[in-house]
Enzyme design. Structure first.
Site, PDB file in Angstrom:
ATOM      1  N   ASP A 482     -11.309 -63.238 105.689  1.00 40.01           N
ATOM      2  CA  ASP A 482     -10.547 -64.360 105.136  1.00 40.01           C
ATOM      3  C   ASP A 482     -10.522 -65.570 106.062  1.00 40.01           C
ATOM      4  O   ASP A 482     -10.644 -65.447 107.288  1.00 40.01           O
ATOM      5  CB  ASP A 482      -9.109 -63.929 104.848  1.00 40.01           C
ATOM      6  CG  ASP A 482      -9.026 -62.934 103.701  1.00 40.01           C
ATOM      7  OD1 ASP A 482     -10.011 -62.828 102.946  1.00 40.01           O
ATOM      8  OD2 ASP A 482      -7.983 -62.278 103.563  1.00 40.01           O
ATOM      9  N   ARG A 491       3.812 -67.067 109.260  1.00 45.51           N
ATOM     10  CA  ARG A 491       3.970 -65.721 109.801  1.00 45.51           C
ATOM     11  C   ARG A 491       2.897 -65.364 110.827  1.00 45.51           C
ATOM     12  O   ARG A 491       3.136 -64.584 111.727  1.00 45.51           O
ATOM     13  CB  ARG A 491       3.892 -64.661 108.676  1.00 45.51           C
ATOM     14  CG  ARG A 491       4.888 -64.843 107.594  1.00 45.51           C
ATOM     15  CD  ARG A 491       4.629 -63.963 106.393  1.00 45.51           C
ATOM     16  NE  ARG A 491       3.245 -63.867 105.971  1.00 45.51           N
ATOM     17  CZ  ARG A 491       2.580 -64.828 105.346  1.00 45.51           C
ATOM     18  NH1 ARG A 491       3.160 -65.971 105.084  1.00 45.51           N
ATOM     19  NH2 ARG A 491       1.327 -64.656 104.981  1.00 45.51           N
ATOM     20  N   VAL A 528     -14.296 -53.904 105.425  1.00 45.81           N
ATOM     21  CA  VAL A 528     -14.643 -52.522 105.755  1.00 45.81           C
ATOM     22  C   VAL A 528     -14.596 -51.750 104.441  1.00 45.81           C
ATOM     23  O   VAL A 528     -13.528 -51.476 103.890  1.00 45.81           O
ATOM     24  CB  VAL A 528     -13.671 -51.930 106.793  1.00 45.81           C
ATOM     25  CG1 VAL A 528     -14.070 -50.497 107.133  1.00 45.81           C
ATOM     26  CG2 VAL A 528     -13.669 -52.781 108.056  1.00 45.81           C
ATOM     27  N   CYS A 608       0.002 -53.511  73.276  1.00 42.46           N
ATOM     28  CA  CYS A 608       0.677 -54.092  72.111  1.00 42.46           C
ATOM     29  C   CYS A 608       1.915 -54.886  72.518  1.00 42.46           C
ATOM     30  O   CYS A 608       2.284 -55.873  71.868  1.00 42.46           O
ATOM     31  CB  CYS A 608       1.048 -53.005  71.092  1.00 42.46           C
ATOM     32  SG  CYS A 608       2.366 -51.887  71.631  1.00 42.46           S
TER      33      CYS A 608
END
Length: 1059
Positions: A482, A491, A528, A608
């Site tokens: 990425d 983070r 991987v 459905c």
């Protein structure tokens, strides 16, 4: 600058109430954890933190990433070489220059988050300091502070009105503590942070008390004393929009008080938990010392928290008396500490047996610091800071003690020289675990899969521990395909804004080298998976000592786990979701593996329900997401692939007339006939889709199932959870209607490579385009509507096409050819955006012009219209079925399958994993390893022993586990019969079946399989040229006739003789 002026400056910063619009591109994952209200409160809050050792800098990192308004860093110490192994923001040049720790740390903290104002202070904070400046902060955090100072500051904070929230933290060697005092009355708006689910009602009795039963025996998850609110009940309608306290009777029923005077329940209705604020009372540290409220994290050691409490208080007394911590390995200091611990224990309301082993270990390593423990406790403590600022989640009451005693207990017999400082960056670690274990860490070769949030935290821990040093033949190999996105910066603390769109793995590796230049890093950009087994082959795994997963999906974990089991490698796994975290330790021949347990599969929404009968907003969001995939991804892909296979419309027409079944031809002709050629036609197409989705669909359903329709048993068809739809009349002045038209038209334009301008997106331009649209009159159709919830979604390409539909398709294609609308010369040419998306080498000009550009749903690009379309479509469908629509943020989370995330949880998880890594390096026994589950919101932390490996018995004295593998070596002429004989002779069992993957090589009852006994293994398996072996599944004959065949371990067959 004098102390008063400095703190007054921080005070001014903290009181400035700047309104902050939340930057969703940065905070999107955290918003789903905390919510906007808490985020806004944080953005107006100031924090003072004292002490920038290992624990202090962890807390600092996490709360700055979270996005508070202002932070003052306080520390008066000078950088020393030992800080390099505990503080990841201190560099070697800071030590050489003898900078103050706060000066070294400040700029690196400030660049973590541009929205946070960071100030510094080096002024003394001691028994004589004027504490009035602390009134300017909403929360004060002390680390590396003597107990007497902590009590004084806590007393001051507690006495203020409103109180200043106080958190005291300490890490001494292998033990750490957190103390919280948020005042006499601390109100929490949302104790758990869990989303309240709406559940359907099966029945409500007319009695005293009335009993409510959930539909389909669903678990309500309620607790006695909580309150629920009712909606949409038929019959007992007076309950609607009223709150009632519940008494739980079973997992799927509860009582609500008397309903005997109410009208009888007919059908339908839902209920939802009502969250009520809770108030918590805190005592000062002074009052809590003798009778502490302590969270117990490890129930296998129930006395440990109180034992650590007494021992750490004794260490505080030792420091007060001697102005130092115990000397390393000093027996006399240990005896003194033991006596002080006995004295402290005598003052406790609940006495505890003094743990002499703990006292000895803590006396020896109190001068040290175990960096992973700092990370784990820092994550926990920083979440408490956020609670203090926001009132979101249940606060810690009032102590947490965490230890890593299992790491150091086996080291007690080592000579004291093992633990003595050597004036290098590992001194604090060496004091705890000794030089020999430090060397084992340096020599480790680790493969880490994933370089996201957990991966960044793990690399930081590796750098502090000195894991994988080049000079010791160690290595840290990491891989992640990425690229860095802005939302990662909240983070993944190794990344900065200038790293956006750079590879995660290489960027994180360079950042880790800044913390510790001696690391041997090898960063890859691969997944991987089976496709990369040539890279991550057995030879690769054989070089590694252990594997760490920092992944975000189950399938990837399962694959990596299978490779670790196959290659006998330890695996340390972890994961987070919001404030929840887990760790799992997998050690060869000691524990079960990740694949040994299976979580229940996610419950799928019936086809459905999605198509015709949505009941909750999650159904409408998934429907809208499916429409995006169908209209803007699947159909364009299918369309373009079709024309790459069939290079002219005339050729397709000829084959259709001959009755040939060309996969997708019916859908392709349909798309071709409706293909827009300009922006106005995109708007027209969007308007017709609105008519189909939100008006005609409702009219057709009500035609097929009128409101008074009844089932065979006489009950109404339209009753809970089925909701009858109401047709929506298009109104361009309705912002939701306009949003759908605009976003859908934009996406059609993108798919068909049609340019548009900013002016085209205006209300006036769209309105003008719509004025020319003729909407066909609705005529009800006599068609079957699926109501069976077990029926799966049909494959569109494999749907049966009627002869009439075939005739229409042929006529349409013929007309388009005759009118030259699909010929090479007359077809309008649009901007070739698709050339960048898909190579079209050797494709005819005709096919080029018919190319459609499939869109990939991208949730984090707010300018592309993807989330806008799903939000508008979902909200309109929700309105059609009288369901409360979801806002854009909620829609984005559900449609994008976003996992809520926050830095506090990530740091805690990575710290706990790194503690276990030290145990693996030390070769600890089974009972030393700990799995963990925690939820920082509640808060709860549960440490448990790992699952012991299970053995399966084949015969007397013959058993196997998942880690066992039998081996047989053969040669080019080795037959299946030879293989069976070799297994029989080597392992004394009779093979009855041999399977390779999904291919059955030998099953005696299968016709022709007996002839295979003469075939060579090479002929049966057909391995690739570089393949050295295959793993075969072999079953064995039971001990007694009539029993089932017995499973065995994998049998690894080598194609060449043993070396």
């Amino acid at each position: 600058m004098d102390p008063g002026a400095h703190f007054q400056q921080s005070d001014t910063l903290s009181m400035a109430a700047d309104s902050m619009e939340i930057d969703d591109s940065l905070y999107s994952r955290q918003r789903y954890v905390l919510g906007d209200s808490a985020m806004q409160q944080m953005a107006q809050s100031s924090v003072f933190i004292s002490g920038l050792g290992g624990l202090g800098v962890e807390i600092t990192k996490n709360i700055v990433l979270a996005g508070i308004k202002a932070l003052t860093l306080h520390d008066s110490k000078v950088c020393e070489v030992g800080d390099l192994g505990t503080n990841f923001f201190i560099r070697e040049e800071d030590v050489y220059a003898k900078r103050r720790r706060v000066e070294a740390v400040y700029p690196r903290v400030a660049e973590l988050n541009p929205y946070v104002k960071v100030g510094v202070s080096t002024c003394p904070l001691d028994e004589n300091a004027d504490l009035s400046f602390l009134r300017g902060y909403q929360c004060v955090v002390l680390t590396e502070a003597h107990l007497s100072l902590q009590k004084r500051v806590n007393g001051f904070c507690h006495s203020q009105n409103p109180p200043v929230r106080f958190i005291g933290c300490e890490l001494l060697g292998i033990c750490a503590r957190v103390f919280c005092d948020f005042g006499e009355k601390f109100e929490v708006s949302d104790p758990t942070g869990e989303e309240s689910k709406e559940l359907f009602i099966q029945n409500i009795t007319q009695a005293n008390p009335g009993v409510v039963t959930c539909m389909d025996a669903r678990s309500h998850g309620l607790q006695t004393g909580q309150s629920v609110i009712f909606r949409e009940i038929n019959g007992m309608h007076t309950l609607n929009n009223t709150q009632h306290q519940v008494t739980v009777l079973s997992p799927h029923s509860f009582s609500i008080g008397s309903t005997s005077t109410l009208p009888p329940y007919a059908h339908g209705g839902t209920f939802r938990l009502v969250k009520t604020p809770q108030t918590y009372k805190f005592e000062t540290m002074e009052k809590q010392l003798a009778d502490p409220q302590i969270l117990t994290p490890d129930f296998s050691k129930p006395d440990a928290p109180l034992q650590i409490h007494a021992t750490m208080l004794a260490l505080d007394s030792f420091q007060e008396q001697h102005s130092r911590l115990p000397n390393i390995g000093c027996t006399q200091d240990t005896e003194v500490l033991l006596g002080l611990t006995e004295e402290v224990n005598a003052t406790l309301k609940n006495k505890v047996c003094v743990n002499q082993d703990l006292v000895q270990c803590l006396s020896r390593c109190a001068r040290g610091c175990l960096p992973p423990l700092a990370a784990a406790v820092g994550g926990f403590a920083s979440q408490e800071v956020l609670k203090a600022l926001t009132g979101k989640f249940t606060p810690l009451q009032q102590w947490l003690y965490l230890d890593a005693i299992e790491v150091v207990q086996p080291l007690r017999s080592l000579p004291v020289e093992e633990f003595m400082p050597r004036c290098d960056r590992y001194d604090a670690l060496r004091v705890c675990i000794g030089e020999s274990l430090c060397q084992e860490l340096h020599k480790l070769r680790i493969f880490m899969v994933g370089c996201g949030a957990i991966g960044c935290e793990m690399l930081k821990n590796f750098a502090l521990l000195g894991v994988g040093l080049g000079k010791c033949s160690g290595e840290v190999c990491t891989t992640d395909p990425d690229l860095i996105e802005k939302s990662n910066l909240n983070r993944q603390f190794l990344f900065r804004p200038h790293h956006i769109q750079q590879p995660k793995s290489t960027t994180a590796a360079l950042a880790a080298l800044e913390i510790n230049p001696s690391l041997q890093m090898d960063a890859h950009l691969n997944k991987v998976c089976p496709a990369t087994e040539e890279i991550y082959n057995d030879a690769f795994f054989s070089r590694m000592h252990l594997v760490i997963t920092a992944l975000d999906n189950v399938e990837a974990r399962r694959y990596v786990d299978s490779r670790c089991v196959s290659n006998q490698k330890a695996l340390l796994d972890s994961g987070t979701m919001g404030t929840k975290g887990h760790t799992e330790i997998i050690v060869p021949n000691l524990t079960e593996s990740y694949n040994s347990h299976r979580d229940p599969p996610e419950e799928e929404i019936p086809f459905c329900t999605l198509k015709s009968f949505p009941a909750v907003v999650e159904h409408t969001i998934q429907w809208a997401r499916d429409k995006f995939e169908s209209s803007f991804s699947h159909k364009p892909s299918m369309f373009s692939m079709f024309w790459q296979n069939y290079h002219s419309a005339e050729h397709v027409l000829q084959r259709m007339k001959l009755g040939e079944n060309l996969d997708g031809s019916f859908q392709v002709v349909k798309l071709l006939s409706r293909r827009p050629l300009n922006w106005d036609q995109c708007v027209s197409l969007a308007r017709l889709k609105f008519e189909k989705y939100f008006r005609r669909k409702a009219l057709q359903l009500l035609h097929s199932f009128p409101l008074d329709t009844r089932l065979k048993d006489g009950t109404l068809f339209w009753q809970s959870p089925k909701r009858p739809p109401s047709p929506i009349e298009f109104d361009l002045s309705d912002p939701l209607h306009f949003s759908f038209i605009l976003s859908a038209a934009r996406l059609y334009a993108e798919v068909h490579n049609i340019p548009y301008t900013q002016k085209d997106l205006s209300f006036e331009a769209v309105s003008a385009a719509l004025s020319a649209v003729k909407v066909p009159e609705y005529l009800p159709a006599e068609k079957r509507i699926e109501t069976d919830e077990t029926v799966k979604k049909p494959d569109q390409l494999k749907l049966t096409v009627s002869s009439e539909e075939e005739r229409v398709a042929i006529t349409q294609l013929e007309d388009m050819i005759n009118t030259h609308s699909v010929t090479t010369g007359n077809l309008q040419t649009h901007k070739p955006v698709y050339r960048q998306m898909m190579p079209l080498t050797h494709v005819s000009p005709f096919v080029e012009r018919l190319h459609m550009t499939p869109l990939i749903f991208e949730k984090d690009n707010d300018s592309n219209g993807h989330v806008d379309f799903v939000t508008a479509a979902s909200a309109l469908r929700a309105c059609m079925y009288a369901i409360d629509p979801a806002d854009r943020l909620t829609t984005k989370r559900i449609a994008g399958k976003i996992i809520p995330a926050i830095a506090t949880t990530t740091a805690a998880v990575a710290g706990l994993v790194a503690v276990e890594l030290i145990k693996v390096a030390a070769g600890c026994r089974f009972e030393a390893f700990k799995n963990c589950f925690f939820n920082l919101a509640i808060p709860v932390m549960v440490l448990t022993e790992t699952a012991p490996v299970k053995r399966t018995r084949i015969r007397e004295n013959i058993s196997f586990s998942i880690w066992d593998r039998w081996t047989i070596h053969g040669h080019d002429d080795f037959t299946l019969s030879d293989f069976i004989s070799a297994v029989r002779e080597k392992y004394e069992v009779e093979p009855t079946m041999v399977v390779h993957g999904v291919k059955m090589l030998y099953v005696p009852v299968m016709p022709g399989h007996s002839k295979r006994l003469k075939f060579t293994m090479l002929k049966l398996v057909k391995p690739s040229t570089e393949r050295r072996y295959v793993d075969l599944t072999v079953s064995f004959a039971p001990e007694e006739d009539g029993d089932e065949d017995l499973p065995g371990p994998p049998v690894r067959y080598y194609f060449s003789p043993a070396p």
